[in-house]
Design a protein around this motif. Structure first.
Motif, PDB file in Angstrom:
ATOM      1  N   LEU A  48     -27.724 -38.364 -15.735  1.00  0.00           N
ATOM      2  CA  LEU A  48     -27.976 -39.659 -16.364  1.00  0.00           C
ATOM      3  C   LEU A  48     -28.335 -40.707 -15.316  1.00  0.00           C
ATOM      4  N   LEU A  49     -27.586 -40.729 -14.220  1.00  0.00           N
ATOM      5  CA  LEU A  49     -27.843 -41.723 -13.176  1.00  0.00           C
ATOM      6  C   LEU A  49     -29.148 -41.436 -12.426  1.00  0.00           C
ATOM      7  N   LEU A  50     -29.433 -40.168 -12.144  1.00  0.00           N
ATOM      8  CA  LEU A  50     -30.696 -39.831 -11.490  1.00  0.00           C
ATOM      9  C   LEU A  50     -31.883 -40.172 -12.392  1.00  0.00           C
ATOM     10  N   GLY A  51     -31.765 -39.835 -13.663  1.00  0.00           N
ATOM     11  CA  GLY A  51     -32.833 -40.175 -14.609  1.00  0.00           C
ATOM     12  C   GLY A  51     -32.985 -41.677 -14.768  1.00  0.00           C
ATOM     13  N   GLY A  52     -31.868 -42.379 -14.695  1.00  0.00           N
ATOM     14  CA  GLY A  52     -31.893 -43.836 -14.832  1.00  0.00           C
ATOM     15  C   GLY A  52     -32.600 -44.545 -13.692  1.00  0.00           C
ATOM     16  N   ILE A  53     -32.697 -43.884 -12.533  1.00  0.00           N
ATOM     17  CA  ILE A  53     -33.414 -44.506 -11.418  1.00  0.00           C
ATOM     18  C   ILE A  53     -34.860 -44.031 -11.342  1.00  0.00           C
ATOM     19  N   GLY A  54     -35.306 -43.355 -12.404  1.00  0.00           N
ATOM     20  CA  GLY A  54     -36.721 -43.035 -12.511  1.00  0.00           C
ATOM     21  C   GLY A  54     -37.146 -41.635 -12.128  1.00  0.00           C
ATOM     22  N   PHE A  61     -33.090 -32.076 -13.426  1.00  0.00           N
ATOM     23  CA  PHE A  61     -32.472 -30.795 -13.749  1.00  0.00           C
ATOM     24  C   PHE A  61     -32.409 -29.899 -12.518  1.00  0.00           C
ATOM     25  N   VAL A  62     -33.497 -29.837 -11.778  1.00  0.00           N
ATOM     26  CA  VAL A  62     -33.541 -29.000 -10.576  1.00  0.00           C
ATOM     27  C   VAL A  62     -32.533 -29.506  -9.543  1.00  0.00           C
ATOM     28  N   MET A  63     -32.443 -30.823  -9.349  1.00  0.00           N
ATOM     29  CA  MET A  63     -31.500 -31.374  -8.368  1.00  0.00           C
ATOM     30  C   MET A  63     -30.051 -31.063  -8.743  1.00  0.00           C
ATOM     31  N   VAL A  64     -29.721 -31.248 -10.014  1.00  0.00           N
ATOM     32  CA  VAL A  64     -28.346 -30.988 -10.460  1.00  0.00           C
ATOM     33  C   VAL A  64     -28.016 -29.504 -10.320  1.00  0.00           C
ATOM     34  N   MET A  65     -28.933 -28.647 -10.704  1.00  0.00           N
ATOM     35  CA  MET A  65     -28.688 -27.208 -10.600  1.00  0.00           C
ATOM     36  C   MET A  65     -28.622 -26.747  -9.144  1.00  0.00           C
ATOM     37  N   THR A  66     -29.415 -27.363  -8.281  1.00  0.00           N
ATOM     38  CA  THR A  66     -29.359 -27.037  -6.853  1.00  0.00           C
ATOM     39  C   THR A  66     -28.010 -27.453  -6.270  1.00  0.00           C
ATOM     40  N   LEU A  67     -27.560 -28.642  -6.601  1.00  0.00           N
ATOM     41  CA  LEU A  67     -26.246 -29.102  -6.140  1.00  0.00           C
ATOM     42  C   LEU A  67     -25.159 -28.141  -6.617  1.00  0.00           C
ATOM     43  N   GLY A  68     -25.185 -27.798  -7.887  1.00  0.00           N
ATOM     44  CA  GLY A  68     -24.199 -26.870  -8.438  1.00  0.00           C
ATOM     45  C   GLY A  68     -24.264 -25.502  -7.780  1.00  0.00           C
ATOM     46  N   GLY A  69     -25.473 -25.022  -7.524  1.00  0.00           N
ATOM     47  CA  GLY A  69     -25.641 -23.731  -6.875  1.00  0.00           C
ATOM     48  C   GLY A  69     -25.101 -23.730  -5.448  1.00  0.00           C
ATOM     49  N   LEU A  70     -25.350 -24.813  -4.736  1.00  0.00           N
ATOM     50  CA  LEU A  70     -24.823 -24.923  -3.369  1.00  0.00           C
ATOM     51  C   LEU A  70     -23.295 -24.952  -3.372  1.00  0.00           C
ATOM     52  N   TRP A  86     -20.135 -19.018 -15.272  1.00  0.00           N
ATOM     53  CA  TRP A  86     -19.806 -20.015 -16.293  1.00  0.00           C
ATOM     54  C   TRP A  86     -19.935 -21.428 -15.734  1.00  0.00           C
ATOM     55  N   ASP A  87     -19.636 -21.605 -14.453  1.00  0.00           N
ATOM     56  CA  ASP A  87     -19.827 -22.916 -13.830  1.00  0.00           C
ATOM     57  C   ASP A  87     -21.307 -23.295 -13.821  1.00  0.00           C
ATOM     58  N   VAL A  88     -22.161 -22.311 -13.569  1.00  0.00           N
ATOM     59  CA  VAL A  88     -23.603 -22.554 -13.568  1.00  0.00           C
ATOM     60  C   VAL A  88     -24.059 -22.947 -14.978  1.00  0.00           C
ATOM     61  N   VAL A  89     -23.539 -22.253 -15.979  1.00  0.00           N
ATOM     62  CA  VAL A  89     -23.864 -22.576 -17.373  1.00  0.00           C
ATOM     63  C   VAL A  89     -23.377 -23.982 -17.711  1.00  0.00           C
ATOM     64  N   ASP A  90     -22.152 -24.312 -17.288  1.00  0.00           N
ATOM     65  CA  ASP A  90     -21.611 -25.652 -17.547  1.00  0.00           C
ATOM     66  C   ASP A  90     -22.427 -26.728 -16.839  1.00  0.00           C
ATOM     67  N   ASN A  91     -22.905 -26.437 -15.631  1.00  0.00           N
ATOM     68  CA  ASN A  91     -23.757 -27.389 -14.913  1.00  0.00           C
ATOM     69  C   ASN A  91     -25.051 -27.631 -15.679  1.00  0.00           C
ATOM     70  N   ALA A  92     -25.654 -26.563 -16.180  1.00  0.00           N
ATOM     71  CA  ALA A  92     -26.901 -26.690 -16.942  1.00  0.00           C
ATOM     72  C   ALA A  92     -26.667 -27.461 -18.236  1.00  0.00           C
ATOM     73  N   LEU A  93     -25.547 -27.177 -18.890  1.00  0.00           N
ATOM     74  CA  LEU A  93     -25.203 -27.895 -20.116  1.00  0.00           C
ATOM     75  C   LEU A  93     -25.011 -29.388 -19.829  1.00  0.00           C
ATOM     76  N   GLY A  94     -24.297 -29.693 -18.745  1.00  0.00           N
ATOM     77  CA  GLY A  94     -24.070 -31.088 -18.380  1.00  0.00           C
ATOM     78  C   GLY A  94     -25.360 -31.804 -18.034  1.00  0.00           C
ATOM     79  N   ALA A  95     -26.221 -31.170 -17.237  1.00  0.00           N
ATOM     80  CA  ALA A  95     -27.500 -31.784 -16.868  1.00  0.00           C
ATOM     81  C   ALA A  95     -28.338 -32.048 -18.118  1.00  0.00           C
TER      82      ALA A  95
END
Length: 115
Positions: A48-54, A61-70, A86-95
């Motif tokens: 939400l915050l990343l999208g809010g800054i444009g 989505f890629v940034m959030v999933m990359t952070l979660g993957g790392l 399941w954490d990866v799935v939860d990250n994708a759901l959250g993003a």
């Protein structure tokens, strides 16, 4: 420090706590088993915050999933922690949820301006 930085640091910090410390914190705060909810919550806020800054939805989505993957990879070397699909799935759901809220918010605001 920006809200995006604070939320991201909180997510990373919590995710990288050793398992025994994480359990002690969870127990002392009476959090129970909220790991999955935490992934969804923090990833939604970050998106939400990343999208809010444009940022574009795809890049968010890629940034959030990359952070979660790392984070999942780093957990391989943290005592009493393990990686989880399941954490990866939860990250994708959250993003996705964060991006949906952003899209709905923009849509509501644009309708309000149209009358």
């Amino acid at each position: 420090m920006t809200p995006l930085a604070v939320i991201t640091l909180a997510f990373v910090g919590g995710a990288l706590l050793p398992g025994d410390i994480r359990e002690a914190v969870s127990k002392s705060l009476s959090l129970g088993s909220i790991a999955g909810y935490a992934h969804v919550f923090f990833c939604a806020l970050i998106a939400l915050l990343l999208g809010g800054i444009g940022r574009s939805p795809l890049s968010v989505f890629v940034m959030v999933m990359t952070l979660g993957g790392l984070i999942e990879l780093m957990q391989l070397w943290i005592p009493y922690r393990s990686t989880s699909w399941w954490d990866v799935v939860d990250n994708a759901l959250g993003a996705s949820l964060g991006l949906l809220v952003l899209w709905l918010g923009k849509r509501c605001l644009s309708r309000g301006n149209d009358g």
